[in-house]
Design a protein around this motif. Sequence first.
Motif, short mmCIF file in Angstrom:
data_model
loop_
_atom_site.label_atom_id
_atom_site.label_comp_id
_atom_site.label_asym_id
_atom_site.label_seq_id
_atom_site.Cartn_x
_atom_site.Cartn_y
_atom_site.Cartn_z
N LYS A 15 -7.63 65.40 68.30
CA LYS A 15 -8.92 66.05 68.13
C LYS A 15 -9.41 66.59 69.48
O LYS A 15 -9.85 67.73 69.59
N ARG A 19 -10.54 70.33 70.60
CA ARG A 19 -11.92 70.62 70.98
C ARG A 19 -12.03 71.08 72.43
O ARG A 19 -12.95 71.78 72.79
N ASN A 20 -11.09 70.64 73.28
CA ASN A 20 -11.09 71.09 74.66
C ASN A 20 -10.13 72.26 74.83
O ASN A 20 -9.42 72.36 75.82
N LEU A 22 -9.54 75.34 75.90
CA LEU A 22 -9.09 75.98 77.13
C LEU A 22 -8.41 75.00 78.08
O LEU A 22 -7.37 75.30 78.66
N MET A 23 -9.03 73.83 78.21
CA MET A 23 -8.47 72.82 79.11
C MET A 23 -7.07 72.42 78.65
O MET A 23 -6.17 72.25 79.46
N ALA A 26 -4.70 75.11 79.43
CA ALA A 26 -4.46 75.16 80.86
C ALA A 26 -3.46 74.07 81.27
O ALA A 26 -2.54 74.32 82.04
N SER A 27 -3.65 72.88 80.74
CA SER A 27 -2.75 71.78 81.10
C SER A 27 -1.34 72.06 80.60
O SER A 27 -0.36 71.91 81.34
N THR A 195 -8.91 68.94 84.90
CA THR A 195 -9.40 68.91 83.52
C THR A 195 -10.08 67.58 83.23
O THR A 195 -11.09 67.53 82.54
N ALA A 198 -13.47 67.59 84.93
CA ALA A 198 -14.47 68.33 84.16
C ALA A 198 -15.03 67.48 83.03
O ALA A 198 -16.10 67.77 82.50
#
Lengths: 294, 294, 228, 228
Positions: A15, A19-20, A22-23, A26-27, A195, A198
């Motif tokens: 989940k 929900r994250n 972009l992060m 990115a990872s 990440t 953040a």
Amino acid sequence: MKIRTFAYFVKEAVKSMFRNGLMTLASIGAVAAALLVLGCFIIITLNINYIVSDIESQVEITAYLNDSLENDQINDIGREIIQIKGVKEVVFVSKAQALEEFKERLKEHKNILIGLEEDNPLPDSYRIKALTPEDVGFVAEKVSSIKGVAEVKYAKEVVDKLFTITRWIRIIALGFMAIFALVAVFIISNTIKITVFARRKEINIMKYIGATDWFIRWPFFIEGMLMGLIGASIAIGILMGGYYYLLKVLYTHIRIIKLLPIKYFYDYAGYMALAGAIIGSLGSTISIRKFLKV
Amino acid sequence: MKIRTFAYFVKEAVKSMFRNGLMTLASIGAVAAALLVLGCFIIITLNINYIVSDIESQVEITAYLNDSLENDQINDIGREIIQIKGVKEVVFVSKAQALEEFKERLKEHKNILIGLEEDNPLPDSYRIKALTPEDVGFVAEKVSSIKGVAEVKYAKEVVDKLFTITRWIRIIALGFMAIFALVAVFIISNTIKITVFARRKEINIMKYIGATDWFIRWPFFIEGMLMGLIGASIAIGILMGGYYYLLKVLYTHIRIIKLLPIKYFYDYAGYMALAGAIIGSLGSTISIRKFLKV
Amino acid sequence: MIRAYNVSKVYENGVVALKNVSFKIDKGDFVFVVGPSGAGKTTLIKLIFKEEEPTEGYLVVAGRNLSRLKRRDVPFYRRKIGVVFQDFRLLPQKTVFENVAFAMEVVEASKKEIHRKVPLVLELVGLLDRQKAFPSELSGGEKQRVALARAIVNNPEIIIADEPTGNLDPDTAWDIIDLLKEINLRGTTVVVATHASQIVNTMKQRVIALRKGLVVKDQERGGYRIEN
Amino acid sequence: MIRAYNVSKVYENGVVALKNVSFKIDKGDFVFVVGPSGAGKTTLIKLIFKEEEPTEGYLVVAGRNLSRLKRRDVPFYRRKIGVVFQDFRLLPQKTVFENVAFAMEVVEASKKEIHRKVPLVLELVGLLDRQKAFPSELSGGEKQRVALARAIVNNPEIIIADEPTGNLDPDTAWDIIDLLKEINLRGTTVVVATHASQIVNTMKQRVIALRKGLVVKDQERGGYRIEN
Ligand SMILES: Nc1ncnc2c1ncn2[C@@H]1O[C@H](COP(=O)(O)OP(=O)(O)OP(=O)(O)O)[C@@H](O)[C@H]1O
Ligand SMILES: Nc1ncnc2c1ncn2[C@@H]1O[C@H](COP(=O)(O)OP(=O)(O)OP(=O)(O)O)[C@@H](O)[C@H]1O
Ligand SMILES: [Mg+2]
Ligand SMILES: [Mg+2]
């Protein structure tokens, strides 16, 4: 840990990945990019090694035999040579063959040799290939001590040179590979660190609500592992596809450069996926550590 | 823009770098890591190119001359050859020298040649080196059409092979370099994207307070540029230091592998710093774009 | 100064935050917007501020039809409005001083002007001694007052305050309301969304009451309760 | 239940938030903590909650000396306390339902239990219809009520609410206070930091008043003002 709880952690991790958005991307991207670079270099290094070994295996020792040996004796010598440690290949070259080859080498000047067939001054010989240049010296010595062997010759200088060059090429290649491995780990953990950074408030809040460290850590661990796996899979896909394509292109255009067959890398692909998963999961777990201290 | 305003932007950028400590370090680290990898590969590629060129320049054409030429005529032919496009080097080899060399090559069998000195069957010749394997065919043709040249020989097969191999090595190396350049840009912009993403609320708030897009953009632009520059400088420092060390080690241990001198890379260091600054500044500016739309 | 014409706002998730809202606020007015939690007060303010777009209808603020405002004119429009956000929206990496100063830097005020004006407004909201603190080092009420200081520092034409006293004790709350009233008396239009019934009842200003997205009362010199 | 022994708190930047504070709150008490903005109310709550450590003195809560509490026991200690934070502290990536459910997941409640209990408390705070919304889609008052729902869902021994009605209209605020009182009557200790003078004055509960970090009043059945 109860299975129910574990299922909960996995669900939370998945989940959270969605929900994250972009992060997560990115990872995954960082893992893929870093492993792509590392993978490229592993492929290059292994191929260099392969080509270098191929070159090395060209090194030849010639054992000239005494004149007037019986066929049996000659065969015995051959058998003795092949049993020496470090010997890769043994080929018998008769007097007649030797002269033929000599003519070949002289090409347009071969008329110089006319008339030698009857009284061939060249001896019988064995041509021996060693496994590596390091073995050459030892093999030559051993061979020279065999009864019936008149003289042993090999291009000592060439062998030494080759030995040094190939050793250094290997060292340099391995050095770069080590650097790239470090850089890959750095890039991945660097990305994971930000990440997680953040999301530090989130982690704090969980702690304030009474979550234990492990309760918070598990979903992050799983999330990191999944992202590592996905990123590694992307890298592996690109690498394998690219390498396959490269092999195909090289095969159709030139057949001189012989690269390692693709199946040789299947194992490495497995290690890479494993590396992605480990760096991802440990990276997350280590990164959240300091935000758990509330 | 007023100088005062610009000074303000620079100050804001620097302040932001310090206050966003971890993010700044992460971005700088990503730039450094990515450019380190790229730099490694540039160094490798250029050196491969250099070594390959060196190998290529070994390719030799032999022009056998007619018997019974005057010294003057021989010199004229030499002069004519050197003027052909693609010729790198011309060396005269007299009959006597040729025989000497031949003896050398035969080594232990050189007694075969005893007595030939008086009636040397070998001709005078010129040995010609071409600039690249591509030139060899053309040069050979040109040379063969010169009056007084009896025959032109070169290892056509070897040249063709070498030509193909070196071309492919170059293509593959450049291909990898292109991949790594892309990956480097990706890694850097990826990292910048998340650090900016983590600050999206800040950007929103600035907009809500009535800041224009450019007012927000400039500090980010400068911050990105500075981080790119710093990251690139770190990468350059490591690369230069490492390469210097490598050269030194190779120089003390073996002198066979000749790598490009370090000063050759000064220009590239400049480009790399520039690349860092550009990717950093553009990366930031592009990344904040979507958060400006409020 | 602010006119809403049949404004409705439906969020993407289907929540109807405002339904057919129309009103007119004149220059120099002091208006309370009241209503239960979730009534649509903040949504209304977001529309005025052009943080959100109405689903239907349109607003005209300071002579501009917000639906037709060009993207690049939005910042300049926003500078005419000082907003105290319900969630403060302070820049976390800037100190109290810098947060307030930022609003002036945006309009390219001179450094001298900034160093003269910022301490003045911080003094007004009682935070001069906390000017070097970062938002994370402030109490709830202090953050709220920084937000107010930032909203008033540029002498905007309109001040909109969303729950500006929610985290303040009654005394401080009254100081803030008095400050807003004083600014209002100098000609600035002031709109305050609030739950502070005592303040609304005592001030006897115009009250617009919302309930479930509808304007249920719009009364000169009104009180907090709908019934009175 | 909660005892403070000469507690002082000085933040790193030198701000003295609490000075030599001592008090005793018994099991089942209902206590208001009041005081002007910046008086130290939130700091006191943070100390009880072990979010911050006192610079001097110590606290004993639920029979534990907080200064001696081991790091790994802190989560279990915190589960005994339900806190409504002044800044809500909702998890932004979780829906209303999930935010409340999370508090139960932490104590490893069963899925069935969670699906039974969460809607119940959301109903109590009047947010059942917004359960699928994310915090960013909520109004200020709605966020506040989610925070409350999360604080009470595990039936903690102590409930601490920091300004739980700051973003609520008087009616909803009273609903919330009534709810807290009801929970209190069932034996839970309740501590409420608030600026809502009307509520404090009407409730006639114990009031601890802070001013500049000092306890200036500690009165059974007190009012909001220090003077009364
Ligand atoms: N971004 C959003 N997305 C979806 N729904 C939203 C969003 N923002 C607000 N809402 C919903 O719209 C309704 C009105 O919200 P609004 O913030 O305007 O209320 P409010 O009157 O300010 O309430 P409060 O007094 O609690 O601050 C609420 O039901 C809220 O849940
Ligand atoms: N993390 C921190 N670092 C430094 N100073 C702080 C920090 N948190 C609070 N303070 C300061 O400590 C003092 C007390 O703050 P606290 O948050 O306890 O006040 P409060 O009584 O809750 O006020 P409010 O009613 O406005 O919420 C304030 O002056 C505040 O600026
Ligand atoms: Mg609101
Ligand atoms: Mg507080």
